[in-house]
Scaffold this active site. Structure first.
Site, short mmCIF file in Angstrom:
data_model
loop_
_atom_site.label_atom_id
_atom_site.label_comp_id
_atom_site.label_asym_id
_atom_site.label_seq_id
_atom_site.Cartn_x
_atom_site.Cartn_y
_atom_site.Cartn_z
N ARG A 146 -7.70 -1.73 -1.12
CA ARG A 146 -8.83 -1.76 -0.18
C ARG A 146 -9.16 -3.19 0.24
O ARG A 146 -9.45 -3.46 1.41
CB ARG A 146 -10.07 -1.09 -0.76
CG ARG A 146 -9.90 0.40 -0.98
CD ARG A 146 -11.08 0.99 -1.72
NE ARG A 146 -11.19 0.36 -3.03
CZ ARG A 146 -12.31 0.28 -3.74
NH1 ARG A 146 -13.43 0.80 -3.29
NH2 ARG A 146 -12.33 -0.31 -4.92
N ASN A 186 -11.65 4.67 -1.57
CA ASN A 186 -10.87 5.49 -2.48
C ASN A 186 -11.35 6.94 -2.39
O ASN A 186 -12.54 7.19 -2.24
CB ASN A 186 -11.05 5.03 -3.93
CG ASN A 186 -10.34 3.73 -4.22
OD1 ASN A 186 -9.42 3.32 -3.52
ND2 ASN A 186 -10.76 3.06 -5.27
#
Length: 91
Positions: free
Chosen positions: A18, A36
């Site tokens: 990320r 996520n």
């Protein structure tokens, strides 16, 4: 404006995926979020001019330091992102 949702599968959680997406976004005129998901995948929602969005996704999938962690990805068109500014890590 073009908006896409990309679900990345592979070793994409717990490896800085990320944060890499957020860093790559700095080089593109895009806005969006990355987060996520419970099943171990990562969801990217991104919006911008079509060529910027496509180049951004390609950079993550083929050229970023995390590219080798991606086993598969599913790209879909989504409605424009409302009220999203900048590029953030959600959740």
């Amino acid at each position: 404006m073009t908006a896409r949702r990309v679900i990345f599968d592979g070793r994409v959680q717990g490896v800085g995926f990320r944060y890499t997406c957020k860093d790559v976004a700095k080089g593109f005129e895009v806005v969006g979020t990355v987060k996520n998901l419970p099943e171990g995948t990562v969801e990217l929602e991104v919006m911008g001019e079509a060529d910027e969005v496509e180049d951004f996704i390609k950079e993550i999938a083929e050229e970023s330091p995390m590219a080798h962690n991606i086993r598969g990805m599913h790209v879909t068109n989504i409605p424009p992102l409302e009220g999203v500014t900048g590029f953030t890590i959600a959740g």
